[in-house]
Scaffold this motif. Sequence first.
Motif, PDB file in Angstrom:
ATOM      1  N   LYS A  73      13.107  -1.677  12.927  1.00 54.68           N
ATOM      2  CA  LYS A  73      11.794  -1.280  13.411  1.00 54.68           C
ATOM      3  C   LYS A  73      10.803  -2.113  12.576  1.00 54.68           C
ATOM      4  O   LYS A  73      10.807  -2.576  11.322  1.00 54.68           O
ATOM      5  N   SER A  74       9.554  -2.068  13.130  1.00 55.92           N
ATOM      6  CA  SER A  74       8.436  -2.735  12.462  1.00 55.92           C
ATOM      7  C   SER A  74       8.171  -1.942  11.044  1.00 55.92           C
ATOM      8  O   SER A  74       7.799  -2.699  10.265  1.00 55.92           O
ATOM      9  N   GLU A  75       8.444  -0.552  11.076  1.00 53.78           N
ATOM     10  CA  GLU A  75       8.078   0.272  10.018  1.00 53.78           C
ATOM     11  C   GLU A  75       9.179  -0.072   8.947  1.00 53.78           C
ATOM     12  O   GLU A  75       9.298   0.438   7.929  1.00 53.78           O
ATOM     13  N   ASP A  76      10.183  -1.079   9.017  1.00 54.24           N
ATOM     14  CA  ASP A  76      11.137  -1.353   8.117  1.00 54.24           C
ATOM     15  C   ASP A  76      10.672  -2.656   7.160  1.00 54.24           C
ATOM     16  O   ASP A  76      11.278  -2.904   6.435  1.00 54.24           O
ATOM     17  N   THR A  77       9.249  -3.189   7.737  1.00 53.68           N
ATOM     18  CA  THR A  77       8.880  -4.291   7.139  1.00 53.68           C
ATOM     19  C   THR A  77       8.504  -3.744   5.688  1.00 53.68           C
ATOM     20  O   THR A  77       7.858  -2.923   5.481  1.00 53.68           O
ATOM     21  N   ALA A  78       9.106  -4.708   4.708  1.00 54.13           N
ATOM     22  CA  ALA A  78       8.905  -4.359   3.117  1.00 54.13           C
ATOM     23  C   ALA A  78       9.459  -5.334   2.293  1.00 54.13           C
ATOM     24  O   ALA A  78      10.260  -6.253   2.818  1.00 54.13           O
ATOM     25  N   MET A  79       9.411  -5.306   1.211  1.00 53.52           N
ATOM     26  CA  MET A  79      10.127  -5.823   0.266  1.00 53.52           C
ATOM     27  C   MET A  79      11.139  -4.983  -0.181  1.00 53.52           C
ATOM     28  O   MET A  79      11.050  -3.889  -0.685  1.00 53.52           O
ATOM     29  N   GLY A 127       0.785  -1.307  -0.115  1.00 56.38           N
ATOM     30  CA  GLY A 127      -0.266  -0.023   0.067  1.00 56.38           C
ATOM     31  C   GLY A 127       0.793   1.068   0.002  1.00 56.38           C
ATOM     32  O   GLY A 127       0.129   2.328  -0.036  1.00 56.38           O
ATOM     33  N   LYS A 128       2.047   1.189  -0.070  1.00 54.22           N
ATOM     34  CA  LYS A 128       3.098   2.303  -0.053  1.00 54.22           C
ATOM     35  C   LYS A 128       3.817   2.492  -1.371  1.00 54.22           C
ATOM     36  O   LYS A 128       4.034   1.398  -2.005  1.00 54.22           O
ATOM     37  N   GLU A 129       4.190   3.754  -1.628  1.00 55.80           N
ATOM     38  CA  GLU A 129       5.245   3.622  -2.922  1.00 55.80           C
ATOM     39  C   GLU A 129       6.535   3.155  -2.656  1.00 55.80           C
ATOM     40  O   GLU A 129       7.014   2.919  -1.547  1.00 55.80           O
ATOM     41  N   ARG A 130       7.268   2.887  -3.559  1.00 59.40           N
ATOM     42  CA  ARG A 130       8.653   2.296  -3.579  1.00 59.40           C
ATOM     43  C   ARG A 130       9.611   3.486  -3.286  1.00 59.40           C
ATOM     44  O   ARG A 130       9.292   4.490  -3.725  1.00 59.40           O
ATOM     45  N   GLU A 131      10.296   3.434  -2.181  1.00 56.34           N
ATOM     46  CA  GLU A 131      11.262   4.343  -1.647  1.00 56.34           C
ATOM     47  C   GLU A 131      12.739   3.831  -1.906  1.00 56.34           C
ATOM     48  O   GLU A 131      13.065   2.827  -1.409  1.00 56.34           O
TER      49      GLU A 131
END
Length: 124
Positions: free
Chosen positions: A87-93, A42-46
């Motif tokens: 951190k949990s906010e580092d969760t991503a592909m 649900g978020k943009e690639r960063e």
Amino acid sequence: QVQLVESGGGSVQAGGSLRLSCVASGYSDRTRCMGWFRQAPGKEREGVALLWTGLRSTYYAGSALGRFTISLDDAKDTLYLEMNSLKSEDTAMYYCAAGTFCDSALMWEEMNYWGQGTQVTVSS
């Protein structure tokens, strides 16, 4: 043709560490910059971190600065991302990428080649 293959993702608890690897083949003038990007659902690639393969200058996203380290082992043709204090906010592909130019704003549009991604999940 440049090929990038990532590995090293996984599940870890908050505060833990992971090291991502990206084996690169087919270097060319179009791979003077290599880096790591991520995309959460649900978020943009960063952009996370970029490295000029010649000068070894680096750029980091504010969220990564002080916790993540990007490096390149020429002998192994491998790009790394050492991630600490996760951190949990580092969760991503997480994706490895290569291109001709390292944009200090870490814009993904500057990259020409992409790996398939490796999943990082941080639980709190």
